[in-house]
Enzyme design. Structure first.
Site: not given
Ligand code: G3H
Length: 478
Positions: A158, A253, A287
């Protein structure tokens, strides 16, 4: 095959000796968009050897010089934002504007990391012995931060660029070398990003990028004795990696089920706007997306109406048109999401919109009156489907949040700051946002998950510290 993107070893772009490739499927067309090399275990060995050698002299390279090269890479990365963003659009169906934002944010992250690194690594501690009982002032202790060696970075689909540089930049500024295994969806964007580091002129072997099948090189990489640290972002695989990894620092993570608790005194317009942004941006494939709304019954009807009205305005279609909702990353992901939707339907959830799917494209869906016996109340859809659970007390909301095996972030909407702080303290998550949707950024904030959401804390400063070890030298006076 000349149309297969090469991998990066010892400062050079190479074809794999396997003669095989892995296809990157465009989520929108569901056809092969690119091909990358299917690297072998032997090539992984070569990469790790090169990384070990390069790291030795890099550790001796002055800190200011390391920072200078990172600033250069950051600038080149930003210059290359258009072609890299185009890869993100084709490989992971990220909406066009968000794809550009990801690259620019990455450049900023690399620069910030260089600045932070020269500060925090430019200082050590000086301790004297006579503060501890029984000691005279005869020992002076000097500490500094030294690199770990070879850092293995495994980012998810992602954010193939941003969650790669959030591992690469801290590793490099701290004097480590770096081996990148990008996700297959997003591999070409990642290779292009690595090319920017190549152009910046880092020493050969310091950064490498290996592509291929997880089944062939995944365990081999993560269990490799030459790897001194693993920084991973992704799904359940992280739990398996943690169990098998050696005695090395791990940064993991692994997703979340971020709850959004809405109290009766909340600003419902603000809450609705954040639920839609938090739940549906990049089609829920974050996430940190809002993954369950826990709303107090007396305001539930009003809130659901407001969210529904905003969901109706979301545009649905191809990422090239910068639509809000774009196809999810793979067909199996779409099937999984559909499974959760069907389970909720069978168990009596209220569908605020009709369920609609074409290929990997799933229309945004709000499910009201979700109950704890439904899978969607607990599982992470990673798609544009958002469950609403109505609660009768704050305790019920906190209980639902804490009953999850995830503990990444959560958010609370209320005008009462005292209540917000008490609820935040009670929520078993790494971060709680008050009156805003969960988010990782700004990228220098600490970012961590409790329970199955991860190990360690990220964010620029924490990542730099995590990728170093303390070294002491003690001067013993006569
Ligand atoms: O998908 C996990 C990422 O660490 C979320 O990052 O809050 O900038 O979308 P974000």
């Amino acid at each position: 095959d000349d149309d297969v993107f090469k991998f990066y070893l010892d400062g050079e772009w190479k074809k794999s000796s396997s003669g095989k490739s892995v296809s990157v499927i465009n989520p929108t067309t569901r056809k092969t968009q690119f091909k990358v090399q299917a690297c072998t275990q032997e090539e992984v060995n070569k990469i790790i050897e090169a990384a070990k050698t390069a790291q030795k002299s890099w550790a001796k390279t002055p800190l200011w010089r390391r920072a200078e090269l990172l600033h250069k890479a950051a600038a080149i990365l930003k210059e290359h934002r258009a072609p890299i963003a185009e890869c993100l659009v084709k490989e992971i169906a990220k909406p066009a504007k968000d794809a550009v934002t990801e690259v620019v944010r990455s450049g900023d992250l690399v620069s910030y990391c260089a600045e932070e690194g020269v500060r925090i690594l430019g200082e050590g501690k000086f301790l004297v012995s006579d503060s501890f009982p029984g000691n005279e002032r005869t020992k002076y202790c000097l500490t500094s931060k030294i690199p770990l060696g070879v850092v293995l970075a495994i980012p998810p689909f992602n954010y193939p660029v941003n969650l790669a540089v959030s591992k690469i930049a801290p590793a490099l500024i701290a004097g480590n070398s770096l081996v990148l295994k990008p996700p297959t969806q997003g591999a070409v964007a990642a290779l292009h990003m690595v090319h920017c580091f190549h152009l910046a002129g880092f020493p050969k072997g310091l950064i490498s990028c290996v592509t291929g099948k997880g089944s062939e090189i995944g365990d081999f990489l993560t269990m490799h004795p030459g790897v001194n640290c693993i920084s991973f972002t992704g799904g359940d695989t992280g739990i398996a990696i943690s169990k098998r990894a050696g005695m090395i620092p791990l940064q993991m993570e692994l997703g979340g089920k971020d709850a959004c608790i809405i109290l009766e005194d909340a600003d419902l317009d603000l809450a609705a706007a954040n639920i839609v942004k938090g739940g549906f941006s990049y089609s829920g494939q974050r996430c940190t997306a809002v993954k369950v709304v826990l709303v107090m019954e007396p305001v539930a009807d009003a809130l659901v109406e407001k969210v529904k009205a905003k969901v109706a305005k979301l545009t649905v279609g191809p990422p090239e048109d910068d639509c809000d909702i774009t196809p999810v990353v793979t067909e199996s992901s779409a099937n999984y999401i559909e499974g959760l939707v069907m389970d909720a339907k069978q168990k009596g959830a209220t569908f605020c919109q009709e369920y609609k799917r074409e290929g990997n494209l799933i229309w945004p869906l709000l499910l009201d009156n979700v109950r704890p016996d439904m899978r969607i109340a607990w599982e992470e859809p990673f798609g544009p489907v958002l469950p609403v659970v109505r609660i009768n007390s704050v305790e019920e909301g906190i209980h639902h949040c804490n009953a999850s095996n995830f503990g990444l972030q959560g958010c609370i909407f209320t005008r009462d700051i005292n209540k917000a702080i008490l609820i935040s303290d009670a929520m078993e998550t790494g971060t709680v946002q008050i009156n805003s949707a969960p988010a990782r950024g700004p990228d220098h904030f600490p970012f961590q998950g409790l329970k199955d959401s991860g190990i360690g804390s990220q964010g620029i400063t924490n990542s730099i510290n995590m990728m170093t070890k303390i070294k002491s030298t003690v001067i013993n006076l006569p």
